[in-house]
Enzyme design. Sequence first.
Site: not given
Length: 392
Positions: A128-131, A163, A246, A370
């Site tokens: 996954q290429g998000y952050s 990841s 998710e 959080n």
Amino acid sequence: MKLGFSDMEEAFRRECASWLDEQMAGEFADIRGIANLVDKPERRKAWERRLAEHRYSCIGWPIAWGGRDATLNEQVIFAEEYARAGAPNRLNHMGVELLGPTLLALGSSEQKARFLPAIAEGTAIWCQGYSEPGAGSDLAAIRTRARRDGDEWVIEGQKIWTSLAQFADMIFVLARTEDGTRGREGLSFLLVDLDQPGIEIRPIRQINGEAEFNEVFFDGARCPVENMVGAEGEGWTVSTTLLSFERGISTLGQQMQFRNELDAVIAAAKHNGKAADPVFRQRLAEAEIGLRLMRYGALRMLAGGKGGALAGAALTYKIQWASWRRALGELAMDVLGQEGEVAPADAEGWPLLANLYLYSRADTIYGGTNQIQRNLIAERGLGLPREPRGNA
């Protein structure tokens, strides 16, 4: 709402448990109980293919796409038995649990035909290429850009905390395709081949010595136009649809892994006498209560959800489990005491619990801190005004 299982569903549970136990005691015994995501990647790829051979890889998918069209309860049962058997964490979790359901919901017929079979067969591993370095929990602040060049998109930018990218074949990327836009506008969702010039993957060494996460650099990497999911500029909608999955079925399997970790903490406390201490007994009891509450809450969410939409209660789940597991890691180290710092790696129970403590420090950070989770609960769940944000 039903929290129990029928006789037929319990028969399915026995079928799953029998097959999983046979595999984990037989050909795949060498990967049983692995507590991390990076050891023996080739064996884990072979395990993905074995799951596919028996249609256990993506049982909730339609039969036509390699699944079993399993009911919600059957998916819950398999997730629980998978963890109970000590089967390893899925190397293709991103493909099976996130991208696959997203393509089923929003992908074109051509995209489904091209990408779903390889995911179901375990022959294409996704990440996954998000952050990004400047946009971790604030997904809308991404700066990776893609410009149109004929029949392709050309991608420039950087992703981080990706990841298992070092083992992946493909990556789904959220990129900005419209100049002058910011925030949620102008984003598009692209399916990109990692095996090409213009992509560099650098592992990030973690506090526990592993390198599950990676930096991914895009320097002129290319993606065919037909690999865009949804229309140009609709990437935010696609990405949030994906993230809704998710919080789905896999949460029950995750809780069975938590069950195994808590049992290991309890066993260690009994072994060294800490279980006789009333303070430790109280902390162990609180951990048990928290885990049971998570299970009941997850079952309630799943029973009441429709499609991929997140109910308000589901917004609380990430902060709940992350905080609980961080506290469990601290309890594990308190139970072990100095032994947790100096014991040799082959000491019984030590590697699992030490890794639990070190890894759980990140649980309240990745996937949305959080603090971000509290904002989501307030704004999306309770309808409160948005927190003021800068213009960057």
